[in-house]
Design a protein around this motif. Sequence first.
Motif, short mmCIF file in Angstrom:
data_model
loop_
_atom_site.label_atom_id
_atom_site.label_comp_id
_atom_site.label_asym_id
_atom_site.label_seq_id
_atom_site.Cartn_x
_atom_site.Cartn_y
_atom_site.Cartn_z
N SER A 416 0.65 -0.98 -0.31
CA SER A 416 0.10 -0.02 0.16
C SER A 416 0.74 0.98 -0.22
CB SER A 416 -0.99 0.15 1.63
OG SER A 416 -0.26 0.06 2.52
N ILE A 417 2.20 1.20 0.06
CA ILE A 417 2.98 1.97 0.94
C ILE A 417 4.15 2.38 -0.91
CG2 ILE A 417 2.82 2.24 2.92
CD1 ILE A 417 5.79 1.09 2.68
N ASP A 418 4.03 1.80 -1.68
CA ASP A 418 4.19 1.86 -2.66
C ASP A 418 3.09 2.61 -3.90
OD1 ASP A 418 6.43 0.27 -1.96
OD2 ASP A 418 5.74 -1.06 -2.76
N GLU A 419 3.66 2.49 -4.89
CA GLU A 419 2.97 3.77 -6.37
C GLU A 419 2.66 2.86 -7.02
OE1 GLU A 419 4.62 7.79 -5.57
OE2 GLU A 419 5.46 6.71 -6.84
N GLY A 420 2.16 1.61 -7.04
CA GLY A 420 1.95 0.71 -8.41
C GLY A 420 0.36 1.05 -8.75
N ALA A 421 -1.31 0.53 -7.38
CA ALA A 421 -2.36 1.16 -7.77
C ALA A 421 -2.53 2.87 -8.71
CB ALA A 421 -2.61 0.84 -6.20
N MET A 422 -1.41 3.78 -8.36
CA MET A 422 -1.30 4.84 -9.55
C MET A 422 -0.98 4.94 -10.50
SD MET A 422 0.74 6.87 -6.08
CE MET A 422 1.01 8.25 -7.18
N ARG A 423 -0.32 3.72 -10.79
CA ARG A 423 0.43 3.11 -11.87
C ARG A 423 -1.04 2.55 -12.82
NH1 ARG A 423 5.44 2.13 -8.88
NH2 ARG A 423 5.03 -0.16 -9.19
N SER A 424 -1.54 2.09 -12.52
CA SER A 424 -2.46 0.92 -13.06
C SER A 424 -3.53 1.96 -13.18
CB SER A 424 -2.51 0.25 -12.08
OG SER A 424 -2.40 -1.12 -11.38
N PHE A 425 -4.00 2.89 -12.87
CA PHE A 425 -4.77 3.74 -12.74
C PHE A 425 -4.23 4.68 -14.56
CE2 PHE A 425 -5.27 8.58 -12.99
CZ PHE A 425 -6.88 8.62 -12.81
N TRP A 426 -2.97 5.10 -14.06
CA TRP A 426 -2.14 5.94 -15.29
C TRP A 426 -2.19 5.58 -16.11
CZ3 TRP A 426 -2.29 10.98 -15.90
CH2 TRP A 426 -2.34 12.03 -14.96
N ARG A 427 -2.20 3.71 -16.50
CA ARG A 427 -1.86 2.86 -17.98
C ARG A 427 -3.71 3.12 -18.44
NH1 ARG A 427 0.81 -0.77 -13.98
NH2 ARG A 427 2.76 -0.12 -14.72
N GLN A 428 -4.40 3.28 -17.48
CA GLN A 428 -5.58 3.03 -18.05
C GLN A 428 -6.33 4.37 -18.51
OE1 GLN A 428 -8.07 0.81 -19.11
NE2 GLN A 428 -9.54 1.55 -18.89
N TRP A 429 -6.22 5.33 -17.78
CA TRP A 429 -6.29 6.78 -18.24
C TRP A 429 -5.79 7.29 -19.84
CZ3 TRP A 429 -3.00 10.97 -19.54
CH2 TRP A 429 -3.15 11.68 -20.23
#
Length: 459
Positions: A416-429
């Motif tokens: 949770s303290i990494d930024e993987g979920a943010m990367r997933s969002f940006w790929r879809q965006w």
Amino acid sequence: MAQQTPVRPLGAPGDGAMIDEDWEALRFRVHRSAYREPGVFAEEIARIWGHTWLYLGHETEIPKAGDFKTRTLGGRPLIFCRDADGEVRVFFNSCTHRGTVLCRHSEGNTKFFQCFYHAWAFSNSGELAALPGDDAYPDDPAFRASMALRQVPRLQIHEGFVFIAFDPDVPDLLTHLGPAAHYMSLTAKIGERGMTTLPGVQLYSVKGNWKLAVENAMDGYHFAPTHNTFVGYLRETGFAVTDDDQYAYDLGGGHGLLVLTGHNGRIGMVWEPRFGEEEKERTVVKRRELEARLGPELAAEVADASRILFVFPNLLLFDLEALTIRQLEPVAADRTDVRAWQFVEVGEPESVRALRIKTMVSFVGPGGLATPDDIEAYEAVQRGIVATAGAADPAHDWSDMSRGMANEKQGNQGRSIDEGAMRSFWRQWAHVVGASTSVAGAPPAGAPASGPAAAEAGE
């Protein structure tokens, strides 16, 4: 996603990439023009809000026939109502005569909506009910039918959560939600007699891009430094705050999930000292009720951990100490309106309801110990990224989201303290808006886990 007309890829100034993803250098960064530029914002409204399922509201907001709310999504004014037969309907809030905003109240109960301009009136099921001076119009039922209120092209409901789409060709809602539907269902299962929204809405504006709100919610890295006052308060009460064994999951389609066990208790499910001794006893009883109704395994999944769920593009479900539904409404590249509702168990004791509301406002409420911190954080980002616009060195105009890539490349579950979920969002965006991307090196092998159950099955 429905089929869209191909457009020229959206790029950074100079036609460069908007997303730079490099698995050799372990680098993921987003060009800051994605947060600043009105042209990017216009593409988002057209290609995301115009062609994707959007969260509108919860059906318990309009419990009785005739109840209505007015709301704006993607800049379009809407009427969210329950008709005389109890059916949930969503109309464009625009008189079919000349386009005037039809309903000018934020909420209420009515059998008819009457336009103030020429007094045309419509039933709450959309039919044209009154036409002043109708002798000047064709005496033809087809004419009256053609002037009925315009309904949104698609409306579907999952566990009481109402979604709409302005594109009639979007796939069905459950296809869009994917694994996110399961986590919405977990929240809906908490109450023995169901769940309901409380009357009233928290509405506030943020001077920041809507994507910063998504990043903030999917970013466990900021919890301890940004919310240090709240963390200190919890520790003073005797709760042991930790970031250990807390994970982030890519649910596909831009949806993301954080599963948290060390940031807070959960009313009725995981006791912590600030809830008081009475609630400690009730928690034991509530856990027994959950296990008897759902079985031990599902009850544990519902109760043991807090969750922050993001449903692309505009729904955040904070299933923490208390439950908050949050909706994002982009207004401009540098402004976002936020609406939030409290989600509670039907029929819970008044003392529990009071504790739930008190706990909510202490943290995720707009005046709590967390949300003002978060708002200041992403308003500060919005102010700060102006500094590097048009920088002499173009390398300065990027935001980094590389944290945890090395761990991810090794095949480990993202924290949770990494930024993987943010990367997933940006790929879809990038996929949906047609943004130019630069990808180097081989990404981690295998599809992303769709949640804790899937991750455990793959171990």
